[in-house]
Scaffold this motif. Structure first.
Motif, short mmCIF file in Angstrom:
data_model
loop_
_atom_site.label_atom_id
_atom_site.label_comp_id
_atom_site.label_asym_id
_atom_site.label_seq_id
_atom_site.Cartn_x
_atom_site.Cartn_y
_atom_site.Cartn_z
N UNK A 1 41.18 56.18 64.75
CA UNK A 1 40.61 54.90 65.17
C UNK A 1 41.53 54.20 66.15
N UNK A 2 42.85 54.24 65.88
CA UNK A 2 43.82 53.59 66.77
C UNK A 2 43.81 54.28 68.13
N UNK B 1 42.63 54.28 73.91
CA UNK B 1 41.97 54.81 75.12
C UNK B 1 41.02 53.79 75.74
N UNK B 2 40.31 53.04 74.87
CA UNK B 2 39.40 51.99 75.37
C UNK B 2 40.19 50.95 76.17
N UNK B 3 41.32 50.51 75.60
CA UNK B 3 42.12 49.46 76.24
C UNK B 3 42.73 50.00 77.54
N UNK B 4 43.18 51.28 77.50
CA UNK B 4 43.77 51.90 78.70
C UNK B 4 42.75 51.93 79.84
N UNK B 5 41.50 52.26 79.47
CA UNK B 5 40.42 52.29 80.47
C UNK B 5 40.25 50.93 81.14
N UNK C 1 49.07 48.99 75.59
CA UNK C 1 49.55 48.57 74.27
C UNK C 1 50.25 49.75 73.64
N UNK C 2 51.05 49.49 72.57
CA UNK C 2 51.71 50.61 71.90
C UNK C 2 50.80 51.13 70.79
N UNK C 3 50.71 52.48 70.72
CA UNK C 3 49.84 53.11 69.72
C UNK C 3 50.32 52.75 68.30
N UNK C 4 51.65 52.70 68.13
CA UNK C 4 52.22 52.36 66.83
C UNK C 4 51.80 50.96 66.39
N UNK D 1 49.15 49.37 67.37
CA UNK D 1 47.70 49.38 67.09
C UNK D 1 47.43 49.89 65.68
N UNK D 2 48.13 50.97 65.27
CA UNK D 2 47.93 51.52 63.92
C UNK D 2 48.31 50.47 62.87
N UNK D 3 49.45 49.78 63.14
CA UNK D 3 49.91 48.74 62.20
C UNK D 3 48.88 47.62 62.08
N UNK D 4 48.36 47.17 63.23
CA UNK D 4 47.38 46.07 63.24
C UNK D 4 46.07 46.46 62.55
N UNK D 5 45.67 47.73 62.80
CA UNK D 5 44.42 48.22 62.18
C UNK D 5 44.55 48.21 60.66
N UNK D 6 45.72 48.68 60.18
CA UNK D 6 45.94 48.75 58.72
C UNK D 6 45.91 47.35 58.12
#
Ligand code: DC
Length: 249
Positions: free
Chosen positions: A156-157, A162-166, A171-174, A176-181
């Motif tokens: 999901x992260x 990829x959406x944000x990069x487009x 943003x940092x993937x790490x 994003x994972x933290x925020x999603x959790x």
């Protein structure tokens, strides 16, 4: 007189499971209306920010929700255009900070209650695809078909990354994972309408599926439901019995 209710398909799940894209594509394929309930919470968070209402001021947020001047304008093959107080906020509401604010205000019972009838008013002919967290459990408990989408936090992260990069946002993937959790925890643990599958929901793990495959799977579930309705009780048993008679002869 019993009022005939339009059919609803509910698509619930955590953010990043592909709910939005799947729901919109499904609505297009069926020619049905589409409700992005998360966008409502996001718009309310943005309105609160705009009018300097604190995210923990439940009473003021309730009043704001009741008077929210928002329009959803359907577009072909795209998420709807969202207009708040005359201003196009379609992109503005998609930031991580508005998403987090939406998750915070969505935990307040009065806010959820005041958005309930607005969400139900999207139920129109010929039918509705409703995307959210509590569509099948609270908003449309009588839905024709309830789907609950899942995917691993990493997947999901990555999709979000990829959406944000487009869109040119780095943003940092790490992070994003933290925020999603964190967002998952808040959405699952809140006391009202927590994120959880309805008892009669069909679970679909989207990790190794394309959007088209998920949509096709939902359409075949819908067809299966229609067959069950047309041949109530033991449709497959009846067909089996008929086949059996044929063989015996
Ligand atoms: O689906 P989304 O990411 O746009 O939703 C933003 C937030 O709104 C999400 O973190 C939780 C909340 N939400 C909710 O509580 N109930 C819904 N039906 C939809 C969204």
């Amino acid at each position: 007189m019993i009022r005939h209710k339009e059919p609803v398909i509910t698509i619930d799940g955590a953010s990043g499971t592909g709910k939005g894209t799947v729901s919109q594509m499904l609505a297009t394929r069926l020619g049905w209306k589409f409700l992005d309930s998360g966008a409502l919470y996001r718009v309310l968070a943005l309105a609160a920010q705009k009018h300097s209402v604190a995210f923990n001021n439940e009473k003021a947020l309730e009043v704001l929700a009741e008077h929210l001047d928002v329009q959803f304008i359907a577009r072909e093959n795209k998420l709807p255009l969202i207009i708040l107080e005359g201003e196009d906020v379609t992109e503005t509401i998609r930031t991580e900070s508005i998403g987090n604010a939406a998750s915070i205000i969505a935990a307040l019972p009065a806010v959820r209650a005041s958005l309930l009838s607005r969400q139900r008013s999207f139920r129109e002919t010929p039918g509705l695809v409703a995307d959210g967290r509590d569509m099948g459990t609270v908003v449309f408990p009588d839905a024709e078909l309830k789907i609950f989408l899942t995917a691993s936090p990493e997947e999901r992260a990555l999709r979000r990354y990829n959406q944000l990069k487009e869109r040119g946002i780095s943003v940092s993937l790490g992070d994003l994972i933290k925020e999603l959790r964190e967002r998952d925890r808040r959405d699952q643990e809140r006391s009202v309408a927590p994120l959880k599958p309805a008892e009669d929901a069909v679970m679909i793990d989207t990790d190794r599926l394309t959007i088209e495959e998920v949509v096709d799977r939902i359409l075949s579930e819908l067809e299966g439901n229609a067959v069950k309705k047309a041949f109530p009780a033991t449709a497959s048993q009846t067909m089996f019995d008929c086949a059996g008679v044929g063989v015996a002869e």
